[in-house]
Scaffold this active site. Structure first.
Site, PDB file in Angstrom:
ATOM      1  N   ARG A 121       7.035 -10.560  10.867  1.00 35.13           N
ATOM      2  CA  ARG A 121       6.041  -9.500  11.055  1.00 35.13           C
ATOM      3  C   ARG A 121       4.927  -9.919  12.010  1.00 35.13           C
ATOM      4  O   ARG A 121       4.060  -9.095  12.295  1.00 35.13           O
ATOM      5  CB  ARG A 121       5.483  -9.087   9.700  1.00 35.13           C
ATOM      6  N   GLU A 181       0.825  -1.213   0.000  1.00 39.15           N
ATOM      7  CA  GLU A 181       0.000   0.000   0.000  1.00 39.15           C
ATOM      8  C   GLU A 181       0.858   1.261   0.000  1.00 39.15           C
ATOM      9  O   GLU A 181       0.507   2.250  -0.663  1.00 39.15           O
ATOM     10  CB  GLU A 181      -0.961  -0.018   1.194  1.00 39.15           C
ATOM     11  N   ALA A 218       5.541  -4.591  -8.957  1.00 39.01           N
ATOM     12  CA  ALA A 218       4.981  -4.192 -10.258  1.00 39.01           C
ATOM     13  C   ALA A 218       3.448  -4.087 -10.186  1.00 39.01           C
ATOM     14  O   ALA A 218       2.846  -3.203 -10.804  1.00 39.01           O
ATOM     15  CB  ALA A 218       5.397  -5.173 -11.341  1.00 39.01           C
ATOM     16  N   GLY A 219       2.834  -4.978  -9.421  1.00 43.73           N
ATOM     17  CA  GLY A 219       1.371  -4.925  -9.288  1.00 43.73           C
ATOM     18  C   GLY A 219       0.926  -3.648  -8.583  1.00 43.73           C
ATOM     19  O   GLY A 219      -0.098  -3.049  -8.941  1.00 43.73           O
ATOM     20  N   ASP A 220       1.694  -3.228  -7.601  1.00 43.04           N
ATOM     21  CA  ASP A 220       1.371  -1.982  -6.886  1.00 43.04           C
ATOM     22  C   ASP A 220       1.516  -0.791  -7.836  1.00 43.04           C
ATOM     23  O   ASP A 220       0.689   0.124  -7.841  1.00 43.04           O
ATOM     24  CB  ASP A 220       2.305  -1.786  -5.690  1.00 43.04           C
TER      25      ASP A 220
HETATM   26  O1  KDG Z   1       3.638  -5.910  -3.653  1.00 38.28           O
HETATM   27  C1  KDG Z   1       4.869  -5.850  -2.996  1.00 38.28           C
HETATM   28  C2  KDG Z   1       4.672  -6.349  -1.604  1.00 38.28           C
HETATM   29  O2  KDG Z   1       4.239  -7.668  -1.642  1.00 38.28           O
HETATM   30  C3  KDG Z   1       5.911  -6.298  -0.810  1.00 38.28           C
HETATM   31  O3  KDG Z   1       6.379  -4.987  -0.682  1.00 38.28           O
HETATM   32  C4  KDG Z   1       5.760  -6.890   0.564  1.00 38.28           C
HETATM   33  O4  KDG Z   1       3.784  -5.829   1.290  1.00 38.28           O
HETATM   34  C5  KDG Z   1       4.400  -6.846   1.136  1.00 38.28           C
HETATM   35  C6  KDG Z   1       3.817  -8.100   1.549  1.00 38.28           C
HETATM   36  O5  KDG Z   1       3.126  -8.086   2.536  1.00 38.28           O
HETATM   37  O6  KDG Z   1       4.012  -9.106   0.885  1.00 38.28           O
END
Ligand code: KDG
Length: 340
Positions: free
Chosen positions: A107, A35, A283-285
């Protein structure tokens, strides 16, 4: 604000060389977070963008906030948690879609995973023409899922809701992920989903039309088809045509919508650009950011897809998640070119 995004960002460790996580000896620190990636790309393109989240009161939290603010993103609603750390993740160089891709998340119990309707500034989240969310948040914790449900519930002050499905099987603690993602997606106005992702999560194999079939409610559904391109459907979902009006309303500086009404182009396909791919992550973001930027500007459906591809091409050629999109006048010229 043109756009607010909400979600977890992490200190991201990129491998110094290809190979298994077990073999890579050194990593470079970068930033990641689907995001915030969207917010950074939009801000770099000249939109007003805010990222809302929680990070730890630690060095990685400082780094994330400083780097994301450096893109021009408003971080005033990011809160520091004195008791929980900032999330961290490591990944290998291989493509996400291949067996060679490994991700190690650290995380669980992070500051962002404790986000809830009680510790996030909901007014700051809703003060936008577009609110961009993703399925990653749904997977983080029960309180994060409740927050997502509250933000996507129908209501008078609800901005246009953009939702990237972002199915991350490794994050879900239950088998409920696919069902929950479909439920949340159905409440959104604009949905981004990969063709492969829809098959993996929902078992839908019939291509973009079949995916639209399981997502009839959103005004716009964008199916990303990898290096082939992307297909967008507009109407007759719940908010057919209304997405552009809501997103472009109350923007004094916005040019009037110049394209045909969405109902004139119920669906469109645009091939992806050919690029020398360095890393697909992010790339999707970037694609979502390009599509949303063009939506905010009232551009026609095909042009939105073209801007999505242009932003994605920039991200594909960088090792980390983020790469600045082309300058706006350049992007407009490129998007106006006809292939062939
Ligand atoms: O779209 C890229 C994200 O997948 C990467 O930055 C890490 O946000 C992330 C995730 O939770 O996988």
């Amino acid at each position: 604000m043109d756009v607010v995004t909400l979600g977890e960002s992490m200190a991201t460790f990129l491998p110094g060389r290809p190979g298994r996580l077990a073999d890579v000896p050194s990593f470079d620190r970068a930033i990641g977070g689907a995001e915030s990636n969207v917010a950074c790309a939009l801000a770099a393109f000249g939109h007003t963008a805010r990222w809302v989240s929680r990070v730890g009161a630690d060095g990685f939290g400082d780094h994330l906030v400083e780097r994301i603010a450096g893109y021009g993103v408003d971080v005033s609603a990011v809160r520091r948690d004195p008791d929980r750390p900032t999330g961290v993740y490591f990944r290998t160089a291989g493509d996400r879609g291949t067996g060679a891709h490994e991700v190690a998340y650290y995380r669980a119990g992070s500051a962002a995973s404790a986000m809830s309707t009680r510790n996030v500034d909901l007014a700051a989240v809703r003060a936008a023409r577009v609110l961009h969310l993703s399925g990653i948040t749904a997977a983080l914790s029960d309180t994060c899922l409740d927050l997502l449900r509250a933000l996507t519930a129908p209501g008078p002050d609800r901005p246009l809701i953009s939702f990237d499905v972002n199915h991350r099987p490794g994050l879900w603690r239950t088998a409920e992920g696919p069902r929950v993602l479909l439920e949340v997606a159905r409440h959104a106005d604009v949905v981004f989903v990969g063709e492969d992702e829809a098959e993996q999560a929902w078992g839908v194999t019939g291509g973009p039309e079949a995916i639209r079939g399981v997502l009839p409610e959103p005004g716009v559904v964008v199916v990303k088809q990898g290096e082939r391109g992307a297909t967008a459907f507009a109407g007759p979902g719940r908010s057919a045509g209304a997405d552009r009006d809501r997103a472009t309303a109350s923007r004094p500086s916005a040019p009037p919508p110049s394209g045909p009404p969405l109902t004139a182009a119920p669906h469109a396909f645009e091939p992806a650009l050919r690029t020398a791919v360095v890393a697909t992550t992010g790339a999707g973001d970037a694609f979502a950011a390009g599509f949303l930027s063009a939506t905010l500007r009232g551009l026609p459906l095909r042009t939105r897809l073209r801007h999505g591809h242009l932003f994605a091409a920039a991200a594909l050629t960088a090792p980390g998640d983020l790469a600045p999109p082309p300058a706006r006048d350049h992007a407009d010229r490129l998007a106006a070119l006809d292939a062939g």
